[in-house]
Design a protein around this motif. Sequence first.
Motif, mmCIF file in Angstrom:
data_model
loop_
_atom_site.group_PDB
_atom_site.id
_atom_site.type_symbol
_atom_site.label_atom_id
_atom_site.label_comp_id
_atom_site.label_asym_id
_atom_site.label_seq_id
_atom_site.Cartn_x
_atom_site.Cartn_y
_atom_site.Cartn_z
ATOM 1 N N SER A 89 -128.939 -27.509 -5.981
ATOM 2 C CA SER A 89 -130.200 -27.526 -5.787
ATOM 3 C C SER A 89 -131.036 -26.602 -6.902
ATOM 4 C CB SER A 89 -130.663 -27.116 -4.287
ATOM 5 O OG SER A 89 -130.146 -25.902 -4.060
ATOM 6 N N ASP A 133 -133.109 -28.327 -9.420
ATOM 7 C CA ASP A 133 -134.344 -29.036 -9.122
ATOM 8 C C ASP A 133 -135.300 -28.915 -9.817
ATOM 9 O OD1 ASP A 133 -132.692 -30.457 -7.260
ATOM 10 O OD2 ASP A 133 -133.699 -29.280 -5.464
ATOM 11 N N ALA A 142 -127.253 -28.715 0.670
ATOM 12 C CA ALA A 142 -128.720 -28.153 0.854
ATOM 13 C C ALA A 142 -128.514 -27.309 2.450
ATOM 14 C CB ALA A 142 -129.553 -29.075 0.842
#
Length: 135
Positions: free
Chosen positions: A122, A125, A100
């Motif tokens: 990510s 998500d 990240a």
Amino acid sequence: MERIAAERDRPAVADEHRTLSYAGLAAEARRIAALLEDEGVRPGTVVGVGGARCAGVIAAFLAIELVGALYVPADETWPAARVRDVLDQAGASLLITMDAQGVAPALLEGAAEAGCRVVGASRADGLAPWAGSRA
């Protein structure tokens, strides 16, 4: 999956930043699987997994297996030439990254030289969990 049902709240994997329960690991793996499928990963596709060793890497490995693909690890500490060689020799078409905070430049360079698209984990998500083939 039986273990997840029986021990869903017990810790399954941990790193220095977080601990995932069996249920949390399964949920993260299913979201990453949805991302992979959206990116065109199909059974038999080779996917590189790059970044720091973390709980997310385990979720990515499981996600790749869920969609019937194959994975090859690419360590963030490797030089770009090694990343390129590993991805190229494995026939990887995509590199999923875990970081990240930013992807190691050698991973990006090696993936580009190997002709692999790079996708950050990510991005999974906000996705609905994978429930089987959506193709």
